[in-house]
Enzyme design. Structure first.
Site, PDB file in Angstrom:
ATOM      1  N   CYS A   1       1.022  -1.272   0.086  1.00  0.00           N
ATOM      2  CA  CYS A   1      -0.035   0.057   0.048  1.00  0.00           C
ATOM      3  C   CYS A   1       0.886   1.192  -0.160  1.00  0.00           C
ATOM      4  O   CYS A   1       2.213   1.124   0.134  1.00  0.00           O
ATOM      5  CB  CYS A   1      -0.910   0.028   1.172  1.00  0.00           C
ATOM      6  SG  CYS A   1      -1.905  -1.499   1.469  1.00  0.00           S
TER       7      CYS A   1
ATOM      8  N   ARG B   1       1.261   1.905  -6.059  1.00  0.00           N
ATOM      9  CA  ARG B   1       1.486   0.911  -4.994  1.00  0.00           C
ATOM     10  C   ARG B   1       0.074   0.385  -4.612  1.00  0.00           C
ATOM     11  O   ARG B   1       0.169  -0.807  -3.402  1.00  0.00           O
ATOM     12  CB  ARG B   1       2.028   1.814  -3.632  1.00  0.00           C
ATOM     13  CG  ARG B   1       3.391   2.098  -3.927  1.00  0.00           C
ATOM     14  CD  ARG B   1       4.006   2.886  -2.676  1.00  0.00           C
ATOM     15  NE  ARG B   1       4.238   2.079  -1.635  1.00  0.00           N
ATOM     16  CZ  ARG B   1       5.189   1.307  -1.519  1.00  0.00           C
ATOM     17  NH1 ARG B   1       6.219   1.499  -2.228  1.00  0.00           N
ATOM     18  NH2 ARG B   1       5.307   0.410  -0.316  1.00  0.00           N
TER      19      ARG B   1
ATOM     20  N   TRP C   1      -3.931  -1.692  -1.140  1.00  0.00           N
ATOM     21  CA  TRP C   1      -3.802  -2.644  -2.139  1.00  0.00           C
ATOM     22  C   TRP C   1      -4.153  -3.881  -0.791  1.00  0.00           C
ATOM     23  O   TRP C   1      -3.253  -4.523  -0.065  1.00  0.00           O
ATOM     24  CB  TRP C   1      -2.594  -3.201  -2.571  1.00  0.00           C
ATOM     25  CG  TRP C   1      -2.276  -4.329  -3.480  1.00  0.00           C
ATOM     26  CD1 TRP C   1      -2.071  -5.525  -3.156  1.00  0.00           C
ATOM     27  CD2 TRP C   1      -2.933  -4.205  -4.724  1.00  0.00           C
ATOM     28  NE1 TRP C   1      -2.051  -6.463  -4.124  1.00  0.00           N
ATOM     29  CE2 TRP C   1      -2.629  -5.722  -5.234  1.00  0.00           C
ATOM     30  CE3 TRP C   1      -3.328  -3.601  -5.622  1.00  0.00           C
ATOM     31  CZ2 TRP C   1      -2.880  -6.202  -6.418  1.00  0.00           C
ATOM     32  CZ3 TRP C   1      -3.494  -3.809  -7.040  1.00  0.00           C
ATOM     33  CH2 TRP C   1      -3.440  -5.001  -7.426  1.00  0.00           C
TER      34      TRP C   1
ATOM     35  N   ASN D   1       1.169   0.329   6.084  1.00  0.00           N
ATOM     36  CA  ASN D   1       1.490  -0.470   4.861  1.00  0.00           C
ATOM     37  C   ASN D   1       2.355  -1.718   5.428  1.00  0.00           C
ATOM     38  O   ASN D   1       3.467  -1.522   5.983  1.00  0.00           O
ATOM     39  CB  ASN D   1       2.402   0.423   3.944  1.00  0.00           C
ATOM     40  CG  ASN D   1       3.217  -0.458   3.019  1.00  0.00           C
ATOM     41  OD1 ASN D   1       2.539  -1.693   2.492  1.00  0.00           O
ATOM     42  ND2 ASN D   1       4.450  -0.176   2.432  1.00  0.00           N
ATOM     43  N   GLY D   2       1.987  -2.810   5.237  1.00  0.00           N
ATOM     44  CA  GLY D   2       2.273  -4.072   5.691  1.00  0.00           C
ATOM     45  C   GLY D   2       1.560  -5.219   6.188  1.00  0.00           C
ATOM     46  O   GLY D   2       0.135  -5.134   5.793  1.00  0.00           O
TER      47      GLY D   2
ATOM     48  N   GLU E   1       8.588 -20.340 -18.891  1.00  0.00           N
ATOM     49  CA  GLU E   1       8.536 -18.938 -18.342  1.00  0.00           C
ATOM     50  C   GLU E   1       9.639 -18.076 -19.158  1.00  0.00           C
ATOM     51  O   GLU E   1       9.455 -16.942 -19.420  1.00  0.00           O
ATOM     52  CB  GLU E   1       8.435 -18.722 -16.893  1.00  0.00           C
ATOM     53  CG  GLU E   1       8.408 -17.573 -16.222  1.00  0.00           C
ATOM     54  CD  GLU E   1       7.094 -16.549 -16.865  1.00  0.00           C
ATOM     55  OE1 GLU E   1       6.404 -17.198 -17.253  1.00  0.00           O
ATOM     56  OE2 GLU E   1       7.090 -15.383 -16.395  1.00  0.00           O
TER      57      GLU E   1
ATOM     58  N   LYS F   1       8.769 -14.899 -21.244  1.00  0.00           N
ATOM     59  CA  LYS F   1       9.324 -13.700 -20.787  1.00  0.00           C
ATOM     60  C   LYS F   1      10.085 -12.840 -22.024  1.00  0.00           C
ATOM     61  O   LYS F   1       9.908 -11.858 -22.466  1.00  0.00           O
ATOM     62  CB  LYS F   1      10.138 -13.584 -19.763  1.00  0.00           C
ATOM     63  CG  LYS F   1       9.847 -13.376 -18.464  1.00  0.00           C
ATOM     64  CD  LYS F   1       8.713 -12.427 -18.019  1.00  0.00           C
ATOM     65  CE  LYS F   1       7.459 -12.717 -18.472  1.00  0.00           C
ATOM     66  NZ  LYS F   1       6.444 -13.047 -17.752  1.00  0.00           N
TER      67      LYS F   1
ATOM     68  N   GLU G   1       7.641 -12.256 -25.202  1.00  0.00           N
ATOM     69  CA  GLU G   1       6.579 -11.229 -25.268  1.00  0.00           C
ATOM     70  C   GLU G   1       7.305  -9.636 -24.977  1.00  0.00           C
ATOM     71  O   GLU G   1       6.835  -8.787 -25.312  1.00  0.00           O
ATOM     72  CB  GLU G   1       5.606 -11.392 -23.870  1.00  0.00           C
ATOM     73  CG  GLU G   1       6.201 -11.212 -22.621  1.00  0.00           C
ATOM     74  CD  GLU G   1       5.130 -11.547 -21.658  1.00  0.00           C
ATOM     75  OE1 GLU G   1       3.849 -11.191 -21.762  1.00  0.00           O
ATOM     76  OE2 GLU G   1       5.529 -11.993 -20.398  1.00  0.00           O
TER      77      GLU G   1
ATOM     78  N   HIS H   1      13.055 -35.311 -30.123  1.00  0.00           N
ATOM     79  CA  HIS H   1      12.012 -36.114 -30.877  1.00  0.00           C
ATOM     80  C   HIS H   1      11.381 -35.063 -31.930  1.00  0.00           C
ATOM     81  O   HIS H   1      10.060 -35.119 -31.975  1.00  0.00           O
ATOM     82  CB  HIS H   1      11.052 -36.563 -29.818  1.00  0.00           C
ATOM     83  CG  HIS H   1      11.252 -37.549 -28.942  1.00  0.00           C
ATOM     84  ND1 HIS H   1      11.522 -38.822 -29.397  1.00  0.00           N
ATOM     85  CD2 HIS H   1      11.877 -37.371 -27.691  1.00  0.00           C
ATOM     86  CE1 HIS H   1      12.099 -39.471 -28.423  1.00  0.00           C
ATOM     87  NE2 HIS H   1      12.188 -38.765 -27.092  1.00  0.00           N
TER      88      HIS H   1
ATOM     89  N   LYS I   1      -2.580  -6.048 -19.275  1.00  0.00           N
ATOM     90  CA  LYS I   1      -2.086  -6.572 -18.020  1.00  0.00           C
ATOM     91  C   LYS I   1      -3.300  -7.649 -17.734  1.00  0.00           C
ATOM     92  O   LYS I   1      -3.005  -8.874 -17.008  1.00  0.00           O
ATOM     93  CB  LYS I   1      -2.139  -5.279 -17.032  1.00  0.00           C
ATOM     94  CG  LYS I   1      -1.525  -6.041 -15.366  1.00  0.00           C
ATOM     95  CD  LYS I   1      -0.002  -6.443 -15.613  1.00  0.00           C
ATOM     96  CE  LYS I   1       0.363  -7.129 -14.518  1.00  0.00           C
ATOM     97  NZ  LYS I   1       1.711  -7.902 -14.652  1.00  0.00           N
TER      98      LYS I   1
HETATM   99  C1  F6R Z   1       2.827 -12.779 -19.050  1.00  0.00           C
HETATM  100  C2  F6R Z   1       1.567 -12.144 -18.395  1.00  0.00           C
HETATM  101  C3  F6R Z   1       0.446 -13.036 -18.752  1.00  0.00           C
HETATM  102  C4  F6R Z   1      -0.235 -13.431 -17.524  1.00  0.00           C
HETATM  103  C5  F6R Z   1      -1.880 -13.983 -17.859  1.00  0.00           C
HETATM  104  C6  F6R Z   1      -2.589 -14.421 -16.833  1.00  0.00           C
HETATM  105  O1  F6R Z   1       4.040 -11.982 -18.465  1.00  0.00           O
HETATM  106  O2  F6R Z   1       1.613 -11.540 -17.508  1.00  0.00           O
HETATM  107  O3  F6R Z   1       0.658 -14.360 -19.407  1.00  0.00           O
HETATM  108  O4  F6R Z   1       0.212 -14.224 -16.766  1.00  0.00           O
HETATM  109  O5  F6R Z   1      -2.432 -13.079 -18.659  1.00  0.00           O
HETATM  110  O6  F6R Z   1      -2.771 -13.393 -15.956  1.00  0.00           O
HETATM  111  P1  F6R Z   1      -3.492 -13.761 -14.513  1.00  0.00           P
HETATM  112  O7  F6R Z   1      -2.278 -14.438 -13.691  1.00  0.00           O
HETATM  113  O8  F6R Z   1      -3.662 -12.345 -13.966  1.00  0.00           O
HETATM  114  O9  F6R Z   1      -4.780 -14.649 -14.643  1.00  0.00           O
END
Ligand code: F6R
Length: 606
Positions: A2, A28, A75, A101-102, A479, A483, A486, A502, A601
């Site tokens: 937060c 935050r 948050w 915050n914590g 992963e 990363k 993307e 294979h 996001k």
């Molecule tokens: C990749 C990324 C996305 C999310 C995916 C699921 O860096 O951020 O692949 O992981 O859209 O999102 P959540 O976890 O919010 O369901």
């Protein structure tokens, strides 16, 4: 995570300054917010759930009287985002207001104790116990600083807090343990805040509090003391040079890099996941006929890692499923004895929610790991555990991935204990490894940043990159691929190292970059063979392995050695170099790492 801010002005109205400071701290947290001021012997309070602008439109946050006040943008970690759970919180007599915050780990026992002494609680937050503890201490004759110090001595967990009281209307008292707190000061005003961004428009002179420090500020002075001994401390004054924008990113050029570097902290917050909910989830996981791990994107990669964790230490077979495929693949076969563990940072991903809804219709049990209290996923699940990562602004998941893994590892450990699948010494060892994780992550950040930045220069024009891992490192490879792909837009391939022969090996030609993720675990003995297969076809071998593994080092064209870590925790450590690689590749190729093209996001469409 937060954001808090407090301000004492020599003259004038503090509320508009606090409101603006909150806007600067919104990164935050943004599920609720509030401001309290002290004026004419009374506390004035405005707070609500929603974004700061929405709350301001409803309540006018600029319109509270007084020149001293505190504010908070939330948050949620304990208690859903709502008006009552929003900060500031008050004591029974409404003479104290507090922002925090914590995470207070022992708040339930403190709350019970305080309720036995007839304190009335309005919220479900951990913070409110602090207001009531201070209230009791004030009644026993202590001043506000002494009362706050006595209260925080009883807390276990993390806190950055600011307190005002109508009994001492000229001051703000503050304290810090583990959560950041910074003082800003000038001739006309003093500030205390989670981040310099909150006050940098007003002053560039700052003092950073250390853990275990508390103090007070009036319009003319501030003093700081050790919480344990009460001894006053002298602090170094820092002259801030950041712009407002840089300050919001704590001086990092991008949120993505800031969030990569936040991981020691976010992992330690994830280690504070609430015991009783971990236990509840463990109980359900143990009961089911079948367990599905449901997620999308990075969260799916966390689930792939989790499936190795559950089977390796708890002897529970689980099925990680990509959310958008769940209904077609399993929709008709699940039922009342199926357990669905949905993992979603946002708790709002449409693919996850649709699959969960389908499962709910069959009376399956829905469990969740998420970062957002009050998200749709928390409302439709039977029980959930929070990962406590704070908001992630960079579109690509970094700190939330490692926090998910930290929560999932704790679940696997609890399940192993419950099922009697590990010896006591193994449980103790793994607990100790979990405890040491933030330290290990810190070390890994230090080891990997520079080599990955250098490497990105050489790989910026790669046409494609391969990522290989065996066992749980397959999840890390997935992963790493996601990363890098993307953020840099370089097409990438990830495979279990044993499977690559294979088929995928046919794409290898001279100089093709192939990354091996090869910690020193039981799969390591086969990795060398896979490296040889790739080398024989001309691949250039980049290997991330365990420090001291000279055999792998000698057989690689490029090598990065990382600290030794327990097998089931290795993705948390081994993903870090690839987060850096993705970030630096984006920069080398001229792309904005915080906002990769075509992505959002939170993906709320099917
Ligand atoms: C990749 C990324 C996305 C999310 C995916 C699921 O860096 O951020 O692949 O992981 O859209 O999102 P959540 O976890 O919010 O369901």
């Amino acid at each position: 995570m937060c954001g808090i801010i407090g301000c004492v002005l020599k003259a004038g109205s503090v509320a508009p300054i606090l409101h603006k400071g909150l806007k600067r701290l919104e990164y935050r947290g943004y599920d609720s917010a509030g401001i309290a001021t002290v004026y004419n012997g009374a506390i004035y309070l405005k707070k609500d759930s929603g974004k700061i602008n929405e709350i301001h439109a409803r309540l006018n946050l600029d319109n509270l009287p007084g020149s001293i006040g505190i504010a908070h943008t939330r948050w949620a970690t304990h208690g859903a985002p709502s008006q009552v759970n929003a900060h500031p919180h008050l004591d029974c007599d409404e003479r104290i207001a507090i922002v925090h915050n914590g995470v207070i780990e022992n708040f339930l026992e403190l709350k019970e104790e305080l309720m036995d002494r007839r304190h009335t609680f309005r919220s479900k937050t951990d913070t409110e116990v602090i207001a009531h503890l201070i209230e009791e201490n004030l009644k026993s004759g202590k001043n506000l600083l002494e009362a706050t110090i006595a209260a925080v001595r009883r807390l276990k967990g993390s806190y950055a807090l600011a307190v005002i009281s109508s009994l001492e209307p000229d001051k703000i008292v503050f304290a810090r343990n583990e959560s950041p707190l910074i003082i800003g000061f000038s001739d006309s005003a003093n500030f205390v805040a989670s981040d310099v961004a909150a006050f940098i428009e007003h002053t560039r002179k700052a003092v950073f509090l250390d853990n275990g420090e508390a103090g007070y500020m009036t319009p003319s002075e501030f003093r700081i003391f050790r919480i344990d001994s009460g001894v006053e401390v002298e602090k170094r004054v820092i002259e801030l040079t950041w712009t407002v924008e840089e300050a919001e990113k704590s001086g990092y050029p991008h949120f993505t890099l800031k969030e990569i570097y936040e991981q020691p902290h976010t992992i330690s917050e994830a280690l504070k996941a609430q015991e009783k909910y971990l236990d509840l989830l463990t109980e359900f996981l143990d009961r089911g006929r079948e367990v599905f791990l449901l997620a999308a994107g990075t969260s799916h990669n966390a689930c792939v890692a989790a499936s190795y964790m559950f089977s390796k230490i708890a002897r529970l077979n689980t099925i990680p499923v990509i959310a958008s495929e769940f209904i077609e693949n399993y929709g008709r076969s699940i039922g009342i004895d199926s357990i669905i563990l949905a993992v979603s940072q946002s708790g709002e991903t449409a693919d996850v929610l649709t699959a969960v809804e389908n499962a709910r219709m069959t009376a399956a049990t829905i469990l969740a790991v998420t970062n957002v209290v009050g998200s749709t996923l928390t409302r439709v699940s039977r029980a959930y555990v929070l990962q406590n990562s704070g908001p992630e602004i960079g579109v690509a998941a970094t700190k939330t991935f490692t926090a998910q893994l930290t929560v999932l590892a704790q679940l696997a450990l609890r399940l192993a204990r419950r099922r009697g699948k590990l010896a006591q010494y193994e449980i103790d060892e793994l607990r100790e490894e979990l405890r040491k994780l933030p330290e290990l992550v810190e070390k890994t950040l230090m080891i990997s940043d520079k080599p990955m930045r250098e490497l990105a220069k050489g790989l910026a024009n790669a046409r494609s990159i391969f990522f290989l891992g065996r066992g749980i490192s397959y999840a890390t490879a997935l992963e790493a691929r996601l990363k890098v792909m993307e953020l840099s837009y370089i097409p990438c391939i990830a495979y279990p190292a044993g499977e690559s022969k294979h088929g995928p090996i046919s794409v290898i030609e001279n100089g093709y970059p192939v990354f091996f993720i090869a910690p020193y675990d039981p799969t390591r003995k086969h990795v060398l063979g896979n490296i040889m297969e790739m080398k024989a076809r001309g691949a250039k071998i980049y290997c991330v392995g365990t420090e001291g593994d000279n055999e792998l080092r000698e057989n690689s064209d490029w090598w990065l050695g990382l600290p030794k870590v327990h097998e089931i925790l290795s993705p948390i450590i081994y993903v870090i170099p690839f987060q850096f690689l993705a970030y630096y590749l984006a920069l080398e190729r001229g792309f904005d790492p915080d906002k990769p093209r075509n992505l959002a996001k939170s993906v709320t469409v099917l």
